[in-house]
Design a protein around this motif. Structure first.
Motif, mmCIF file in Angstrom:
data_model
loop_
_atom_site.group_PDB
_atom_site.id
_atom_site.type_symbol
_atom_site.label_atom_id
_atom_site.label_comp_id
_atom_site.label_asym_id
_atom_site.label_seq_id
_atom_site.Cartn_x
_atom_site.Cartn_y
_atom_site.Cartn_z
ATOM 1 N N PRO A 91 -2.672 25.998 33.505
ATOM 2 C CA PRO A 91 -3.680 26.893 32.942
ATOM 3 C C PRO A 91 -5.001 26.170 32.676
ATOM 4 O O PRO A 91 -5.020 25.014 32.247
ATOM 5 C CB PRO A 91 -3.048 27.366 31.630
ATOM 6 N N LEU A 92 -6.092 26.850 32.948
ATOM 7 C CA LEU A 92 -7.428 26.408 32.592
ATOM 8 C C LEU A 92 -8.006 27.390 31.578
ATOM 9 O O LEU A 92 -7.583 28.541 31.513
ATOM 10 C CB LEU A 92 -8.332 26.351 33.825
ATOM 11 N N GLN A 93 -9.000 26.942 30.811
ATOM 12 C CA GLN A 93 -9.688 27.840 29.892
ATOM 13 C C GLN A 93 -10.990 28.306 30.528
ATOM 14 O O GLN A 93 -11.752 27.510 31.074
ATOM 15 C CB GLN A 93 -9.953 27.173 28.550
ATOM 16 N N SER A 94 -11.213 29.608 30.450
ATOM 17 C CA SER A 94 -12.419 30.216 30.996
ATOM 18 C C SER A 94 -13.173 30.884 29.851
ATOM 19 O O SER A 94 -12.702 31.859 29.275
ATOM 20 C CB SER A 94 -12.061 31.244 32.073
ATOM 21 N N VAL A 95 -14.348 30.341 29.523
ATOM 22 C CA VAL A 95 -15.163 30.858 28.428
ATOM 23 C C VAL A 95 -16.257 31.740 29.021
ATOM 24 O O VAL A 95 -17.027 31.300 29.879
ATOM 25 C CB VAL A 95 -15.793 29.711 27.609
ATOM 26 N N ALA A 96 -16.320 32.994 28.570
ATOM 27 C CA ALA A 96 -17.308 33.946 29.082
ATOM 28 C C ALA A 96 -18.561 33.915 28.215
ATOM 29 O O ALA A 96 -18.509 33.630 27.016
ATOM 30 C CB ALA A 96 -16.731 35.355 29.087
ATOM 31 N N ASP A 97 -19.712 34.233 28.840
ATOM 32 C CA ASP A 97 -20.949 34.321 28.073
ATOM 33 C C ASP A 97 -21.283 35.748 27.672
ATOM 34 O O ASP A 97 -22.224 35.978 26.910
ATOM 35 C CB ASP A 97 -22.116 33.708 28.844
ATOM 36 N N ARG A 98 -20.496 36.716 28.172
ATOM 37 C CA ARG A 98 -20.729 38.114 27.812
ATOM 38 C C ARG A 98 -19.494 38.932 28.175
ATOM 39 O O ARG A 98 -18.633 38.478 28.924
ATOM 40 C CB ARG A 98 -21.958 38.663 28.540
ATOM 41 N N GLY A 99 -19.437 40.133 27.656
ATOM 42 C CA GLY A 99 -18.324 41.010 27.972
ATOM 43 C C GLY A 99 -18.268 42.186 27.013
ATOM 44 O O GLY A 99 -19.177 42.399 26.205
ATOM 45 N N THR A 100 -17.179 42.940 27.111
ATOM 46 C CA THR A 100 -16.960 44.095 26.241
ATOM 47 C C THR A 100 -15.525 44.042 25.734
ATOM 48 O O THR A 100 -14.580 43.912 26.526
ATOM 49 C CB THR A 100 -17.199 45.414 26.995
ATOM 50 N N VAL A 101 -15.361 44.133 24.432
ATOM 51 C CA VAL A 101 -14.039 44.128 23.817
ATOM 52 C C VAL A 101 -13.831 45.468 23.125
ATOM 53 O O VAL A 101 -14.785 46.070 22.612
ATOM 54 C CB VAL A 101 -13.906 42.948 22.826
ATOM 55 N N GLY A 102 -12.594 45.939 23.112
ATOM 56 C CA GLY A 102 -12.296 47.236 22.511
ATOM 57 C C GLY A 102 -11.961 47.124 21.033
ATOM 58 O O GLY A 102 -11.219 46.232 20.617
ATOM 59 N N LEU A 103 -12.540 48.020 20.250
ATOM 60 C CA LEU A 103 -12.182 48.180 18.832
ATOM 61 C C LEU A 103 -11.428 49.493 18.702
ATOM 62 O O LEU A 103 -11.997 50.573 18.912
ATOM 63 C CB LEU A 103 -13.438 48.190 17.957
ATOM 64 N N ASP A 104 -10.141 49.413 18.391
ATOM 65 C CA ASP A 104 -9.318 50.615 18.284
ATOM 66 C C ASP A 104 -9.468 51.241 16.903
ATOM 67 O O ASP A 104 -9.436 50.544 15.882
ATOM 68 C CB ASP A 104 -7.854 50.289 18.550
ATOM 69 N N VAL A 105 -9.617 52.556 16.885
ATOM 70 C CA VAL A 105 -9.806 53.307 15.640
ATOM 71 C C VAL A 105 -8.611 54.247 15.469
ATOM 72 O O VAL A 105 -8.306 55.052 16.358
ATOM 73 C CB VAL A 105 -11.113 54.110 15.664
#
Length: 436
Positions: A91-105
């Protein structure tokens, strides 16, 4: 380990809010040593080792406030923007500089208890499998009650951070506007240093200590496995005795507890301890939210009076702490070369917060310690998936201490594991009777 019981109530989010984020430090690289060690533990235990928990939201908190908090978390902490990539099985680590994460309500029904609802949500999110390649390493769910956000559940894989990093995370999130600008050395930067000439020298120096200690360990042998058990020992006498012993010897209470654990182990050879070491005394690690804790290793002859055993364990523990920063793959290779048992010894983790900084109140007398009732023990979990082979976690609990023991019953049966933690209390009380 958390209770992973799946709640009976079906939990379906009313909506998922997409939260866009951006941050610096993007890149692809090897796992850091701390990440690699917890990754190997996750593989061994067949678990993504969920951490986190739930909390009440302050009255008046809006959904927009929670979105802003999640966006801030994703920007500030690189491990929250890190996913794994496969490179030839490694495994390698991949660090993103942007994206979208979900907030569940989630909407808690009007007649239900929102606290029970969020506890069920938290348990469900811990029990669900986690895709470390595709998912962002945070599951956040906000619970609304009567239309207003009331509770929040946040669950992450242990690959994100260790326990001390988790406490830093909570403190900084609670005071976002006042959080320091400095965030410490993130894992991708750690891994680059570890691959440098200086990092290789550090690894070689630490490995020499491990090789000397491994030479004292028992040989590897084929053994059956399971069942894997977890039990809890609660004691009010133990913290009283540890307080008195630490004051008498002018010693750290963790050193006292390690000595008691070492003397409680069965067998006549050297006591083998595998303490969890935070590594946060190293430059750039003090405030980083990342996995920097690694296991140390020491082997000590402790079949001597307590005062001498305490001195020996103190010296061995200092070496274990100093040399716990190295490549876990190099450690595995050293065990293999020596033919030694890689699971030998007691894996111990002193997770106390309050009493680790010092016990409150006057130093207890021997009479006060003897008057305390004996501790209580109960088994809580039996499972097929492994824990660490033999492990004890130490936590504060009210005015007592909680020792949680994990054992592979094929290596140390249930009765012997219970006797081990009970013997810690017995030895602590007995040590007070020895001449200082």
């Amino acid at each position: 380990m958390p209770d992973l019981a799946t709640p009976a109530r079906p939990l379906v989010p009313a909506r998922r809010v997409p939260v866009r984020f951006a941050g610096d430090g993007a890149g692809l690289g090897e796992l850091s040593w701390g990440q690699r060690e917890i990754w190997l533990t996750m593989r061994r235990q067949r678990s993504w080792l969920p951490i986190g928990g739930w909390s009440r939201l302050a009255p008046g908190t809006t959904l927009g406030d929670v979105e802003a908090e999640l966006r801030w978390i994703m920007r500030r902490y690189q491990p929250m923007r890190t996913r794994l990539r496969n490179a030839g099985g490694r495994p390698l680590q991949s660090v993103a500089d942007r994206g979208t994460v979900g907030l569940d309500v989630y909407d808690c029904p009007d007649g239900d208890d929102p606290e029970a609802f969020v506890a069920a949500l938290d348990a469900r999110d811990r029990a669900r499998p986690f895709d470390l390649v595709e998912e962002w390493p945070i599951r956040m769910g906000v619970v609304r009650h009567r239309g207003a956000p009331s509770h929040l559940s946040t669950v992450m894989p242990h690959l994100v951070t260790d326990g001390l990093g988790g406490r830093i995370f909570l403190a900084e999130v609670a005071a976002r506007a006042d959080a320091p600008a400095e965030t410490g050395t993130p894992p991708l930067e750690q891994a680059r240093w570890q691959a440098s000439e200086a990092g290789r020298r550090q690894n070689a120096s630490a490995l020499r200590h491990w090789e000397r200690t491994i030479a004292r360990l028992p040989r590897a042998a084929a053994v059956d496995s399971g069942p894997h058990l977890r039990g809890e020992f609660r004691s009010t006498a133990l913290p009283l005795a540890v307080h008195a012993l630490a004051e008498r010897a002018d010693a750290d209470s963790s050193q006292v507890l390690m000595t008691l654990l070492a003397q409680a182990l069965p067998g006549d050879g050297p006591a083998v301890l595998r303490p969890m070491v935070s590594n946060r005394f190293r430059r750039g690690f003090e405030r980083v939210v990342a996995m920097v804790a690694q296991r140390g290793l020491c082997a000590v002859d402790v079949r001597v009076p307590f005062a001498e055993a305490l001195r020996r364990v103190g010296g061995a523990a200092m070496s274990a702490y100093k040399y716990a920063y190295l490549d876990p793959d190099a450690v595995a290779a050293a065990f293999a070369r020596a033919g030694a048992d890689p699971d030998a010894g007691l894996w111990c983790n002193d997770r106390r917060v309050a009493s680790r900084q010092g016990f409150a109140g006057p130093v207890p007398s021997a009479e006060t310690v003897r008057a305390a009732p004996p501790g209580s023990f109960r088994w809580t979990v039996a499972q097929d998936d492994p824990f660490d082979p033999l492990s004890v976690d130490i936590d504060d609990e009210g005015d007592g201490l909680l020792l949680t023991v994990f054992t592979d019953a094929a290596r140390l049966p249930a009765a012997a594991a219970e006797a081990l933690v009970r013997r810690v209390e017995t030895l602590a009380v007995r040590a007070l009777e020895e001449q200082p």
